[in-house]
Design an enzyme around this catalytic site. Structure first.
Site, PDB file in Angstrom:
ATOM      1  N   HIS A 266       0.842  -1.197   0.000  1.00  0.00           N
ATOM      2  CA  HIS A 266       0.000   0.000   0.000  1.00  0.00           C
ATOM      3  C   HIS A 266       0.875   1.245   0.000  1.00  0.00           C
ATOM      4  O   HIS A 266       1.815   1.341   0.776  1.00  0.00           O
ATOM      5  CB  HIS A 266      -0.883  -0.014   1.249  1.00  0.00           C
ATOM      6  CG  HIS A 266      -2.017   0.949   1.179  1.00  0.00           C
ATOM      7  ND1 HIS A 266      -1.829   2.305   1.223  1.00  0.00           N
ATOM      8  CD2 HIS A 266      -3.347   0.748   1.044  1.00  0.00           C
ATOM      9  CE1 HIS A 266      -3.014   2.895   1.133  1.00  0.00           C
ATOM     10  NE2 HIS A 266      -3.944   1.978   1.022  1.00  0.00           N
ATOM     11  N   ARG A 330      -2.812   1.229  -6.536  1.00  0.00           N
ATOM     12  CA  ARG A 330      -1.818   1.134  -5.460  1.00  0.00           C
ATOM     13  C   ARG A 330      -0.459   0.636  -5.912  1.00  0.00           C
ATOM     14  O   ARG A 330       0.567   1.138  -5.478  1.00  0.00           O
ATOM     15  CB  ARG A 330      -2.345   0.176  -4.409  1.00  0.00           C
ATOM     16  CG  ARG A 330      -3.525   0.765  -3.720  1.00  0.00           C
ATOM     17  CD  ARG A 330      -4.122  -0.198  -2.757  1.00  0.00           C
ATOM     18  NE  ARG A 330      -5.189   0.503  -2.063  1.00  0.00           N
ATOM     19  CZ  ARG A 330      -6.000  -0.060  -1.200  1.00  0.00           C
ATOM     20  NH1 ARG A 330      -5.876  -1.348  -0.934  1.00  0.00           N
ATOM     21  NH2 ARG A 330      -6.913   0.634  -0.597  1.00  0.00           N
ATOM     22  N   ARG A 435      -5.375  -5.577  -5.903  1.00  0.00           N
ATOM     23  CA  ARG A 435      -6.725  -5.240  -5.471  1.00  0.00           C
ATOM     24  C   ARG A 435      -6.916  -3.737  -5.508  1.00  0.00           C
ATOM     25  O   ARG A 435      -6.047  -2.986  -5.070  1.00  0.00           O
ATOM     26  CB  ARG A 435      -6.967  -5.745  -4.048  1.00  0.00           C
ATOM     27  CG  ARG A 435      -8.329  -5.385  -3.518  1.00  0.00           C
ATOM     28  CD  ARG A 435      -8.601  -6.024  -2.183  1.00  0.00           C
ATOM     29  NE  ARG A 435      -7.789  -5.470  -1.105  1.00  0.00           N
ATOM     30  CZ  ARG A 435      -7.998  -4.280  -0.534  1.00  0.00           C
ATOM     31  NH1 ARG A 435      -8.967  -3.497  -0.942  1.00  0.00           N
ATOM     32  NH2 ARG A 435      -7.221  -3.878   0.450  1.00  0.00           N
TER      33      ARG A 435
HETATM   34  C1  LIG Z   1      -5.280  -1.011   7.857  1.00  0.00           C
HETATM   35  C2  LIG Z   1      -6.157  -1.611   6.810  1.00  0.00           C
HETATM   36  C3  LIG Z   1      -7.098  -0.841   6.150  1.00  0.00           C
HETATM   37  C4  LIG Z   1      -7.922  -1.397   5.177  1.00  0.00           C
HETATM   38  N1  LIG Z   1      -8.832  -0.598   4.558  1.00  0.00           N
HETATM   39  C5  LIG Z   1      -9.663  -1.145   3.634  1.00  0.00           C
HETATM   40  C6  LIG Z   1     -10.657  -0.349   3.014  1.00  0.00           C
HETATM   41  O1  LIG Z   1     -10.789   0.840   3.276  1.00  0.00           O
HETATM   42  N2  LIG Z   1     -11.473  -0.927   2.121  1.00  0.00           N
HETATM   43  C7  LIG Z   1     -11.375  -2.257   1.811  1.00  0.00           C
HETATM   44  O2  LIG Z   1     -12.166  -2.731   1.005  1.00  0.00           O
HETATM   45  N3  LIG Z   1     -10.447  -3.026   2.395  1.00  0.00           N
HETATM   46  C8  LIG Z   1      -9.589  -2.508   3.290  1.00  0.00           C
HETATM   47  N4  LIG Z   1      -8.636  -3.303   3.889  1.00  0.00           N
HETATM   48  C9  LIG Z   1      -8.629  -4.745   3.635  1.00  0.00           C
HETATM   49  C10 LIG Z   1      -9.737  -5.427   4.418  1.00  0.00           C
HETATM   50  O3  LIG Z   1      -9.894  -4.815   5.668  1.00  0.00           O
HETATM   51  C11 LIG Z   1      -9.467  -6.900   4.672  1.00  0.00           C
HETATM   52  O4  LIG Z   1      -9.025  -7.510   3.515  1.00  0.00           O
HETATM   53  C12 LIG Z   1     -10.737  -7.594   5.105  1.00  0.00           C
HETATM   54  O5  LIG Z   1     -11.328  -6.910   6.168  1.00  0.00           O
HETATM   55  C13 LIG Z   1     -10.493  -9.034   5.474  1.00  0.00           C
HETATM   56  O6  LIG Z   1     -11.670  -9.575   6.027  1.00  0.00           O
HETATM   57  P1  LIG Z   1     -11.778 -11.100   6.360  1.00  0.00           P
HETATM   58  O7  LIG Z   1     -13.127 -11.300   6.930  1.00  0.00           O
HETATM   59  O8  LIG Z   1     -11.414 -11.891   5.165  1.00  0.00           O
HETATM   60  O9  LIG Z   1     -10.656 -11.407   7.436  1.00  0.00           O
HETATM   61  P2  LIG Z   1     -10.298 -10.753   8.871  1.00  0.00           P
HETATM   62  O10 LIG Z   1     -11.090  -9.566   9.172  1.00  0.00           O
HETATM   63  O11 LIG Z   1      -8.818 -10.663   8.905  1.00  0.00           O
HETATM   64  O12 LIG Z   1     -10.774 -11.838   9.885  1.00  0.00           O
HETATM   65  C14 LIG Z   1     -10.077 -13.009  10.122  1.00  0.00           C
HETATM   66  C15 LIG Z   1     -10.815 -13.796  11.165  1.00  0.00           C
HETATM   67  O13 LIG Z   1     -10.238 -15.082  11.254  1.00  0.00           O
HETATM   68  C16 LIG Z   1      -9.925 -15.391  12.578  1.00  0.00           C
HETATM   69  N5  LIG Z   1      -8.762 -16.278  12.538  1.00  0.00           N
HETATM   70  C17 LIG Z   1      -7.615 -16.121  11.851  1.00  0.00           C
HETATM   71  N6  LIG Z   1      -6.811 -17.170  12.035  1.00  0.00           N
HETATM   72  C18 LIG Z   1      -7.478 -18.023  12.836  1.00  0.00           C
HETATM   73  C19 LIG Z   1      -7.178 -19.291  13.385  1.00  0.00           C
HETATM   74  N7  LIG Z   1      -6.048 -19.932  13.119  1.00  0.00           N
HETATM   75  N8  LIG Z   1      -8.106 -19.851  14.207  1.00  0.00           N
HETATM   76  C20 LIG Z   1      -9.288 -19.239  14.489  1.00  0.00           C
HETATM   77  N9  LIG Z   1      -9.607 -18.053  13.971  1.00  0.00           N
HETATM   78  C21 LIG Z   1      -8.719 -17.457  13.164  1.00  0.00           C
HETATM   79  C22 LIG Z   1      -9.708 -14.091  13.276  1.00  0.00           C
HETATM   80  O14 LIG Z   1      -9.963 -14.220  14.652  1.00  0.00           O
HETATM   81  C23 LIG Z   1     -10.756 -13.219  12.571  1.00  0.00           C
HETATM   82  O15 LIG Z   1     -12.005 -13.403  13.186  1.00  0.00           O
HETATM   83  C24 LIG Z   1      -7.793  -2.750   4.852  1.00  0.00           C
HETATM   84  C25 LIG Z   1      -6.852  -3.535   5.498  1.00  0.00           C
HETATM   85  C26 LIG Z   1      -5.999  -2.955   6.441  1.00  0.00           C
HETATM   86  C27 LIG Z   1      -4.910  -3.780   7.018  1.00  0.00           C
END
Ligand SMILES: Cc1cc2nc3c(=O)[nH]c(=O)nc-3n(C[C@H](O)[C@H](O)[C@H](O)COP(=O)(O)OP(=O)(O)OC[C@H]3O[C@@H](n4cnc5c(N)ncnc54)[C@H](O)[C@@H]3O)c2cc1C
Ligand code: FES
Lengths: 637, 249
Positions: A266, A330, A435
């Site tokens: 990023h 990006r 992305r």
């Molecule tokens: C700082 C930041 C800003 C961002 N801003 C944006 C934005 O503005 N717009 C956008 O579209 N995207 C943005 N992104 C990207 C986006 O936030 C993420 O890609 C997205 O939220 C991922 O969601 P997810 O549900 O796939 O995983 P996550 O939200 O990472 O959730 C993972 C889940 O899995 C669980 N987990 C992981 N490993 C294990 C394990 N071994 N055992 C049990 N549980 C486990 C965790 O507890 C959690 O509940 C941003 C990312 C970052 C880092």
């Protein structure tokens, strides 16, 4: 094994509707007889668990934090895309589809991206109905802003806390279902293994992080929504606990890993400042709407930014990309920042930073308006750096942020292990090699609210699943293997900390497999990683015991997995000799230094099959065809 | 400019919920640009290398948004900087030679798990009692079907910013969770979507809060001062009105 993406036939715009109709349904009265495991309760997992609970399935959901409300999704700042065309600026489902395929540098699956664009509008409706307080205009309707890689305003946002508000929406739906008893929530559990019986995913082994106990959970299907693996670099914008463990261990049980080398760097993060540093902080891309990126024209110019006159500043993005300017995607913004710093034009104490300047925007719109849009980001910047961005330009530098690669899934989000589905950042399918901003939140919620409820039903309705219990030998063996691994980690009692290994690995990955990659560097990494891993297993020290709350042990398990995964990631980067999106091979660039794709040889997905620790995985290829967005060299000039 | 400072830490150590704890003292040299948690990382790395158990503390995002971190620093939840979580507190707020006393967020409803880690599962149960709008996935109206005044929407967002860290409980002499509960109740009460369940929501959530063993509010306003997101106590008054109406209807 031939990879079958199971893309429905027919015109792109009709595939999903047709598929929805053709899929088999589970009778409402039968749904409660099915046990579904959802690992991960970020946007993807929480939305899936809640929606499946509403349909009547018997859901068990797991996360490692103390509450589902804390998943890494909470940190997303900027916004979420949807093709609502509320702004009347020419947006449409087709344009969102087109922008996302192009933004991904033609390495995503067209059919998945089109479905994503189709359901994007439903997501916004759903979130508003839950009470998500998106930003509004004075007339009371929803406001939009623009993000990199797009020329329309289609990004919905809630101040600088969009991810927080969307996650709290999904979390509230999850809590509603928990209260009803359709979902049982297991926080502070870490998935350590997937249990496969008769070639189908039938359960998981988790560690209760409070008591240290290993638990067995059986199910008819397992959904992984465990997020991305950016922390393989040690320093990233991810939350500290983000890991590859769940995905990697499923990979070891037979799920193919797709395009692991596609990582997103990023462009706007707070630069690295000290060796004690534990993470990097993102400054939302939305800032590029009003901030102007520049460096001094003269090398080694150490004057304060305000003392450098206009004529001696280089607004390199505006000059090099006049039509997108500061809003280029990006990957392009990041590489340009690196190149100006490599040329000696960087600023700040390390000279590894560029300015992001709001002086013009403050003059044009007034401080109040800037404060309203970005106030919390400016405050965060000041807290971390001790400098006031209203008075002096921010200093920024690229940082690891997101991973486009992930477990391979077909159109139904099913992995190569029947009965295991992968959602959100943990899968690979929609973003290709890069992305676009505000599309991860969209994808996570699309998968959870609007895709999996259909495709999971079809799996259950068309597969005969024998009843299994947690006494099955596969459960017993899986638990015993995890216990042995934990005991091994505790018994080494070496001299180095888990973090020291993680930092060392991260440094290798950033240097050799970061923003720019070469054959030589990648080969060096393939020598270094096994050495670090060997030393880890000989010399790491893990304090405490297994039967208690033990954060060192938790980290040790995750770092052990990163040390294996890193090798596969580098192998993938080495195999892909072309540049595309965030994957930049120095050997493959245009005369102007842009990423040069090689469609002839690389217009496919790399999906890797595990062969053993340190063994080269077997490569499978899924060919990509572009029938609706013609393959062209991306241009943002 | 960053510099090195030397500090004396007095940290609460407690092996698990049922054991009794005590303070231990540590010396640390830290960079003023480091965050508070990075300073603790340095202490922990030294402890691990010498074979001792590191200080357990919860954290994840380290950006002030997940609500996972938190401890009482010299008597103040999240430390001396206003509207700042512990992970966002930086060591430039301290001077060479300072002593820092570090304790977990304490409340009957939130037992200590280990060292600075507490069990906040009561918060999830309070939300389960009614902190949502009972809509299902699908079948909802177009997002722009209802106009919501910017003013109300902004106020709802102010309340919705709560990160559920529980500093408000730790700051309150009665260990009340009123600020947390009222933030959720207000967020939804200010929006049209929240109206159908408005009064029952307030009632159910308050009842659950009491059941969990959180104390009563006696208008000390310590919660607002400790809140890293600056959630206002005016939310408590709004919730009390809704709660009373629920009783009358
Ligand atoms: C700082 C930041 C800003 C961002 N801003 C944006 C934005 O503005 N717009 C956008 O579209 N995207 C943005 N992104 C990207 C986006 O936030 C993420 O890609 C997205 O939220 C991922 O969601 P997810 O549900 O796939 O995983 P996550 O939200 O990472 O959730 C993972 C889940 O899995 C669980 N987990 C992981 N490993 C294990 C394990 N071994 N055992 C049990 N549980 C486990 C965790 O507890 C959690 O509940 C941003 C990312 C970052 C880092
Ligand atoms: S670690 Fe997330 S708020 Fe502090």
């Amino acid at each position: 094994m031939a990879l079958d993406a199971k893309i429905p036939s027919g015109p792109i715009a009709e595939k999903w509707s047709k598929h929805k109709f053709e899929m088999k349904l589970v009778n409402p009265a039968n749904k409660r007889k099915y046990n579904i495991i959802v690992v991960g309760t970020g946007l993807a997992g929480a939305s899936a668990a809640a929606s499946l609970g509403e349909l009547g399935y018997n859901v068990k959901a797991f996360c490692f934090q103390d509450s589902p409300r804390r998943a890494h999704s909470i940190a997303a700042q900027g916004g979420i895309n949807a093709a609502k065309n509320y702004a009347n600026d020419g947006d449409s489902i087709h344009r969102l589809f087109y922008d996302t395929v192009k933004g991904g540098d033609y390495r995503a699956r067209e059919a998945n991206v089109h479905r994503l664009a189709e359901v994007s509008c439903n997501i916004i409706d759903q979130c508003v109905a839950q009470g998500v307080p998106f930003a509004r205009e004075y007339g009371g309707l929803l406001d939009n802003r623009s993000f990199g890689g797009a020329q329309v305003s289609r990004t919905f946002y809630a101040r600088g806390q969009t991810g927080q508000q969307l996650l709290l929406g999904a979390y509230s739906a999850l809590m509603k279902e928990t209260a009803k008893g359709t979902v049982k929530m297991f926080p502070r559990r870490e998935m350590l293994d997937l249990v496969v019986i008769d070639d189908k995913a039938r359960g998981i082994i988790v560690r209760n992080l409070i008591t240290g106990e290993l638990e067995r959970h059986e199910a008819d299907a397992v959904l992984l929504a465990t997020g991305g693996y950016g922390n393989v670099f040690y320093l990233s914008t991810n939350a500290i606990g983000s890991n590859v463990t769940a995905a990697w261990r499923a990979h070891k049980k037979g799920a193919f890993f797709a395009n692991p080398c596609y990582t997103q760097i990023h462009p706007t993060c707070i630069p690295v400042h000290g060796d004690y540093q534990s993470k990097l902080t993102l400054m939302s891309e939305s800032l590029r709407n009003d901030g102007r990126v520049w460096v001094p024209k003269k090398k080694g110019d150490t004057r304060a930014p305000k003392d450098i006159p206009e004529s001696e500043r280089e607004y390199y993005l505006e000059n090099r990309y006049p039509s997108f300017g500061n809003l280029v995607p990006r990957d392009i913004a990041s590489r340009n920042a690196k190149s100006v710093c490599d040329d000696g034009l960087g600023v700040g104490s390390t000279q590894m930073a560029v300015y992001l300047d709001f002086a013009d925007a403050i003059k044009r719109l007034g401080r109040d308006s800037i404060e309203e849009k970005y106030g919390n980001l400016f405050e965060m910047y000041e807290r971390i750096t001790g400098e006031d961005p209203y008075a002096t330009p921010m200093m920024i530098y690229p940082a690891v942020h997101y991973t486009m690669g992930g477990l391979w899934v077909d159109y139904n989000l099913q992995s190569t292990i029947p009965g295991m589905f992968v959602l959100g950042e943990a899968n690979f399918s929609d973003h290709g090699a890069n992305r676009l901003g505000a599309s991860a939140l969209m994808q996570g919620l699309a998968d959870g609210y609007f895709v999996i409820p259909y495709t999971l039903g079809n799996y259950l309705a068309t597969n005969k699943l024998e009843k299994v219990t947690t006494e099955h030998p596969e459960f017993v063996a899986a638990e015993a293997a995890q216990k042995e691994k934990i005991e091994k980690l505790l018994s080494i009692k070496g001299t180095r900390t888990v973090d020291s290994f993680h930092r060392e690995l991260g440094m290798v990955m950033w240097d050799k497999c970061g923003m720019a990659r070469t054959e030589e560097g990648l080969k060096e990494a393939l020598v270094r990683i096994p050495q670090i891993r060997d030393e880890f297993w000989k010399n790491v020290t893990v304090t405490g015991s297994e039967g208690e709350f033990n954060q060192v042990l938790e980290r040790a398990g995750r770092v052990a997995d990163f040390l294996e995964f890193a090798e596969t990631m580098v192998t993938d980067a080495l195999n892909r000799k072309e540049s595309c999106g965030g994957h930049f091979r120095e050997e493959s660039q245009t005369e102007e230094g842009e990423a040069k794709r090689d469609d002839e040889n690389f217009c496919h997905v790399n999906a890797w099959e595990y062969q053993g620790v340190g063994m080269t995985p077997i490569l499978h290829k899924e060919a990509l065809s572009f029938e609706n967005v013609p393959l062209t060299q991306r241009s943002y000039k | 400019m960053s510099q090195k400072i030397n500090l004396k830490l007095k940290v609460w150590r407690q092996k698990n919920t049922s054991s009794s704890g005590n303070f231990e003292t540590y010396k640390v040299t830290t960079d003023t640009d480091a965050s508070f948690l990075e300073m603790l990382d340095v202490v922990n790395e030294e402890l691990i290398v010498s074979g001792k158990e590191p200080i357990a503390f919860d954290h994840d995002c380290r950006e002030g948004i997940c609500g996972m971190c938190g401890a009482v620093v010299n008597g103040q939840p999240h430390g001396p900087q206003r509207k700042t979580t512990l992970c966002q507190l930086h060591m430039r707020k301290f001077k060479d030679g300072d002593s820092i006393v570090l304790e977990p967020f304490r409340a009957r409803a939130m037992p200590v798990v280990k060292d600075l880690v507490v069990d906040r599962s009561a918060f999830d149960r309070v939300v389960q009692a009614g902190g949502y709008v009972s809509v299902k996935t699908g079948g909802v109206p177009d997002a722009n079907a209802i106009a919501i005044s910017k003013e109300n929407s902004d106020l709802a967002m102010d309340a919705a910013q709560c990160i559920g860290c529980s500093a408000c409980v730790a700051a309150c002499p009665n260990a009340s969770a009123m600020l947390f509960v009222s933030a959720k109740v207000s967020h939804l009460a200010l929006l049209p979507q929240g109206q159908p369940e408005r009064h029952s929501r307030a009632k159910q959530m308050v009842m659950q809060m009491d059941k969990e063993g959180f104390g009563n509010c006696s208008n000390e306003y310590e919660c607002e001062a400790a809140c890293p997101k600056g959630i206002s106590v005016s939310n408590i008054a709004r919730m009390n009105r809704d709660y009373l109406k629920a009783g009358l209807s």
